[in-house]
Design a protein around this motif. Structure first.
Motif, mmCIF file in Angstrom:
data_model
loop_
_atom_site.group_PDB
_atom_site.id
_atom_site.type_symbol
_atom_site.label_atom_id
_atom_site.label_comp_id
_atom_site.label_asym_id
_atom_site.label_seq_id
_atom_site.Cartn_x
_atom_site.Cartn_y
_atom_site.Cartn_z
ATOM 1 N N LEU A 303 0.836 -1.204 0.000
ATOM 2 C CA LEU A 303 0.000 0.000 0.000
ATOM 3 C C LEU A 303 0.871 1.255 0.000
ATOM 4 C CD1 LEU A 303 -3.070 0.544 0.103
ATOM 5 C CD2 LEU A 303 -2.840 0.818 2.579
ATOM 6 N N ALA A 304 1.970 1.222 0.761
ATOM 7 C CA ALA A 304 2.888 2.368 0.797
ATOM 8 C C ALA A 304 3.537 2.591 -0.573
ATOM 9 C CB ALA A 304 3.959 2.136 1.861
ATOM 10 N N LEU A 305 3.858 1.515 -1.277
ATOM 11 C CA LEU A 305 4.404 1.642 -2.625
ATOM 12 C C LEU A 305 3.397 2.334 -3.548
ATOM 13 C CD1 LEU A 305 6.026 -1.900 -3.126
ATOM 14 C CD2 LEU A 305 7.225 0.248 -2.681
ATOM 15 N N ALA A 306 2.118 1.934 -3.429
ATOM 16 C CA ALA A 306 1.082 2.557 -4.256
ATOM 17 C C ALA A 306 0.925 4.034 -3.918
ATOM 18 C CB ALA A 306 -0.236 1.818 -4.056
ATOM 19 N N GLN A 307 0.975 4.348 -2.626
ATOM 20 C CA GLN A 307 0.840 5.745 -2.205
ATOM 21 C C GLN A 307 2.013 6.574 -2.730
ATOM 22 O OE1 GLN A 307 0.702 6.384 2.061
ATOM 23 N NE2 GLN A 307 -0.593 8.198 1.789
ATOM 24 N N ALA A 308 3.221 6.025 -2.666
ATOM 25 C CA ALA A 308 4.397 6.732 -3.174
ATOM 26 C C ALA A 308 4.311 6.952 -4.681
ATOM 27 C CB ALA A 308 5.664 5.952 -2.826
ATOM 28 N N ALA A 309 3.559 6.057 -5.362
ATOM 29 C CA ALA A 309 3.391 6.187 -6.813
ATOM 30 C C ALA A 309 2.246 7.123 -7.185
ATOM 31 C CB ALA A 309 3.147 4.809 -7.424
ATOM 32 N N GLY A 310 1.615 7.737 -6.168
ATOM 33 C CA GLY A 310 0.593 8.738 -6.451
ATOM 34 C C GLY A 310 -0.823 8.349 -6.134
ATOM 35 N N ALA A 311 -1.033 7.130 -5.610
ATOM 36 C CA ALA A 311 -2.390 6.726 -5.239
ATOM 37 C C ALA A 311 -2.813 7.449 -3.958
ATOM 38 C CB ALA A 311 -2.458 5.222 -5.031
ATOM 39 N N GLU A 312 -4.088 7.711 -3.863
ATOM 40 C CA GLU A 312 -4.658 8.339 -2.666
ATOM 41 C C GLU A 312 -5.255 7.246 -1.779
ATOM 42 O OE1 GLU A 312 -8.331 11.354 -1.423
ATOM 43 O OE2 GLU A 312 -7.749 11.123 -3.535
ATOM 44 N N ILE A 313 -4.892 7.240 -0.508
ATOM 45 C CA ILE A 313 -5.367 6.221 0.422
ATOM 46 C C ILE A 313 -6.530 6.796 1.228
ATOM 47 C CG2 ILE A 313 -4.749 4.594 2.220
ATOM 48 C CD1 ILE A 313 -3.241 4.249 -0.454
ATOM 49 N N VAL A 314 -7.659 6.086 1.209
ATOM 50 C CA VAL A 314 -8.869 6.538 1.892
ATOM 51 C C VAL A 314 -9.317 5.452 2.856
ATOM 52 C CG1 VAL A 314 -11.249 7.333 1.601
ATOM 53 C CG2 VAL A 314 -9.544 7.799 -0.182
ATOM 54 N N GLU A 315 -9.609 5.788 4.093
ATOM 55 C CA GLU A 315 -10.129 4.794 5.025
ATOM 56 C C GLU A 315 -11.627 4.683 4.857
ATOM 57 O OE1 GLU A 315 -10.678 4.397 9.773
ATOM 58 O OE2 GLU A 315 -8.589 4.434 9.099
ATOM 59 N N ILE A 316 -12.107 3.441 4.757
ATOM 60 C CA ILE A 316 -13.519 3.163 4.509
ATOM 61 C C ILE A 316 -14.092 2.376 5.685
ATOM 62 C CG2 ILE A 316 -15.185 2.043 2.986
ATOM 63 C CD1 ILE A 316 -13.815 4.358 1.617
ATOM 64 N N ASP A 317 -15.235 2.807 6.161
ATOM 65 C CA ASP A 317 -15.931 2.091 7.235
ATOM 66 C C ASP A 317 -17.168 1.418 6.646
ATOM 67 O OD1 ASP A 317 -16.757 1.164 9.681
ATOM 68 O OD2 ASP A 317 -17.510 3.082 10.414
ATOM 69 N N MET A 318 -17.242 0.095 6.779
ATOM 70 C CA MET A 318 -18.381 -0.672 6.266
ATOM 71 C C MET A 318 -18.931 -1.536 7.396
ATOM 72 S SD MET A 318 -17.019 -1.776 2.460
ATOM 73 C CE MET A 318 -18.588 -2.540 2.039
ATOM 74 N N PRO A 319 -19.799 -0.985 8.249
ATOM 75 C CA PRO A 319 -20.272 -1.706 9.442
ATOM 76 C C PRO A 319 -20.924 -3.048 9.147
ATOM 77 C CG PRO A 319 -20.911 0.614 9.501
ATOM 78 C CD PRO A 319 -20.354 0.365 8.144
ATOM 79 N N SER A 320 -21.587 -3.177 8.006
ATOM 80 C CA SER A 320 -22.311 -4.424 7.716
ATOM 81 C C SER A 320 -21.374 -5.614 7.548
ATOM 82 C CB SER A 320 -23.159 -4.261 6.456
ATOM 83 O OG SER A 320 -22.338 -4.094 5.313
ATOM 84 N N LEU A 321 -20.090 -5.361 7.253
ATOM 85 C CA LEU A 321 -19.166 -6.466 7.048
ATOM 86 C C LEU A 321 -18.940 -7.264 8.329
ATOM 87 C CD1 LEU A 321 -16.437 -5.203 4.558
ATOM 88 C CD2 LEU A 321 -18.737 -6.076 4.147
ATOM 89 N N SER A 322 -19.271 -6.684 9.456
ATOM 90 C CA SER A 322 -19.161 -7.419 10.721
ATOM 91 C C SER A 322 -20.131 -8.599 10.766
ATOM 92 C CB SER A 322 -19.444 -6.484 11.901
ATOM 93 O OG SER A 322 -18.533 -5.411 11.930
ATOM 94 N N TYR A 323 -21.172 -8.542 9.922
ATOM 95 C CA TYR A 323 -22.187 -9.602 9.905
ATOM 96 C C TYR A 323 -22.138 -10.425 8.627
ATOM 97 C CZ TYR A 323 -23.910 -6.319 13.405
ATOM 98 O OH TYR A 323 -24.002 -5.466 14.476
ATOM 99 N N ALA A 324 -21.232 -10.077 7.696
ATOM 100 C CA ALA A 324 -21.216 -10.729 6.387
ATOM 101 C C ALA A 324 -20.898 -12.210 6.494
ATOM 102 C CB ALA A 324 -20.203 -10.037 5.475
#
Length: 527
Positions: A303-324
């Protein structure tokens, strides 16, 4: 025929054809550097040399493969316009129905079944001129995560033959990782392509639900199953996916849409700067606690390699995955219970009769299912039948369907914030053999936590190698919106290029090429 060591590229007295990727083989065939017969024989020789140790295959089909190869060579010599990958060998998971070739689903129930028709994906592969090397091992009826549930033998991970290759497409993934086949076809119901790919250092893709025909694929859970490609590179997976995809009137769930150019998408991703501005969403529920330190570290580094290459890192919260996971293990067994009701000892497959008492339809069915199904299959049938029974349908199956809807909504919201979602493919590297014997199936079911949500939502997912942890491959998972499979190939090829450049070589080139006699002896035993 001796092989090229893929770590050094130095020939050991042979052509080294099995060390090449599918794309390299296709280019060499087109240029006349070698024939399909030579390529196919090299892979058959590789299977013969390593199959005792690995156990990737249930059926090897040299006559079928060599006949196809000879036909391709003849047509190419005559100047015919052929499919770009004509002559490149492939292996099929033994859920793919193949006319005239034994198809078992790794179950005693179908041990001697020879189908009278072809699955659509097999028909497309034959029409394109790809020699089929054989049918690969799996967990019985695709139920399992280690390929220890095959009724015939276990499959071993080429990276360490004391560990499992994952499941249920463990045989397909091991065949690619062991250089027995450049391409493999698997199926993914809750991660059964992506998790084995993670464990074996290969690339595995679960396409958008309905984009590849399921006609002629022995069903496990029809609303979750999807055929997917396995290769050693993102581009190779793209090529096989593109060949298999497309509308099929035999499949009522097949999408009526043109097939995107996945190979072109992968080529774009392999270019420098392709990840610049790409929003990578790190799913909060699919990282951190519960993931092995080495797995998390390899994922974070990629992920750090991708960020260094210009990707934007976004944190995503998906509460329903706790029940998936809970929802999946109600929906999937329910569909298993329904789909496997056809194996009744009356129409096809195994027929067993009771040892005593009257011979009736009921007693024959009971005897057949007791003899023909393994423990894991029986466990899931019982669980699914219970969830669908009167008085429990709404409480269990109905509630699980509501959770599925919540998961789909959470994905829709997440893709408004990110172009693709990322996570480790599996919480650990390849497991040692014997975890199944712990008596706690939930311990293994939890290993599907990262992969199951994509099947519930019907979206595409990819696993590609992120590096190594303690010498074993770690999978990097990408998820994209439905019908945006091409996006996976663009971003996946970008991440693959960064990881390969960082390591100085692709991860798959580190795979061992020799195996122990102890592993051969162990593989010969039944699971």
């Amino acid at each position: 025929m001796s092989e090229t060591n893929p770590q050094s590229g130095a020939a050991q007295g042979g052509t080294g054809l099995t060390s090449l990727t599918a794309a390299q083989l296709a280019a060499g065939l087109a240029a006349g550097e070698y024939t399909s017969t030579e390529v196919t024989r090299a892979h058959l020789d590789r299977i013969e040399a390593t199959e005792e140790q690995i156990g990737s295959f249930l059926t090897v089909t040299p006559d079928v493969a060599l006949a196809t190869a000879a036909d391709v060579d003849r047509r190419r010599a005559a100047g015919e316009q052929l499919h770009p990958y004509a002559g490149v060998p492939v292996a099929l998971k033994d859920l793919v129905v193949t006319e005239g070739i034994r198809t078992t689903a790794a179950s005693k129930m179908l041990a001697d079944w020879v189908p009278p028709y072809d699955a659509t994906v097999y028909a497309k592969i034959k029409a394109a001129g790809l020699p089929v090397l054989g049918k690969t091992n799996l967990d019985e009826f695709a139920m399992g995560a280690t390929t220890e549930h095959s009724a015939f033998h276990v499959t071993r991970n080429p990276w360490n033959t004391d560990t499992v290759p994952g499941g249920s497409s463990g045989g397909a993934a091991s065949a690619a990782a062991a250089f027995q086949a450049p391409l493999s076809v698997g199926t993914d119901t809750g991660g059964s392509v992506r998790q084995p790919a993670a464990f074996t250092g290969t690339v595995g893709v679960k396409p958008t639900y309905g984009s590849v025909s399921r006609y002629g694929i022995i069903a496990m859970a029809s609303s979750l199953d999807q055929v997917g490609p396995i290769g050693r590179t993102v581009a190779d997976a793209a090529a096989l996916h593109q060949l298999m995809a497309g509308h099929d009137p035999h499949d009522s769930t097949s999408l009526r849409e043109p097939v995107p150019d996945f190979l072109a998408a992968a080529a774009v991703g392999a270019q420098d700067g392709s990840l610049r501005g790409t929003r990578l969403g790190v799913v909060k529920q699919l990282t951190g606690e519960g993931y092995a330190a080495g797995v998390q570290a390899a994922f974070d580094h990629a992920l750090a390699l991708a960020q260094a290459a210009g990707a934007e890192i976004v944190e995503i919260d998906m509460p329903s995955l706790s029940y998936a996971l809970d929802a999946y293990y109600l929906l999937m067994p329910s569909e298993v219970s329904s789909n496997l009701a056809r194996y009744d000892g009356m129409r096809f497959g195994l027929r067993a009769e009771p040892e005593s008492g009257p011979i009736t339809a009921e007693t024959v069915m009971a005897a057949t299912r007791a003899a023909g199904f393994g423990d894991e299959v029986k466990r899931r049938i019982i669980l699914g039948t219970y969830a669908l029974s009167a008085g429990y349908y709404d409480a269990y199956y109905g509630s699980a369907q509501k959770v599925r809807t919540l998961v789909q909504r959470d994905f829709a919201a997440a893709f408004e914030q990110a172009d693709v979602l990322v996570s480790p493919t599996a919480p650990t590297t390849a497991l040692p053999f014997g975890k199944e014997e712990s008596g706690d199936p939930m311990a293994l079911y939890l290993g599907d936590a990262s992969t199951i949500p994509a099947n519930l939502a019907g979206i595409p997912g990819m696993s590609l190698p992120a590096g190594l942890a303690d010498g074993m491959p770690v999978g990097f998972q990408l998820l994209a919106p439905a019908r945006e499979d091409a996006r996976l190939y663009t971003v996946g090829a970008g991440v693959e290029a960064l990881v390969s450049a960082d390591r100085g070589a692709p991860v798959w080139q580190s795979a061992p090429v020799t195996y122990s006699s102890e592993a051969a002896a162990a593989t010969a035993t039944n699971a």
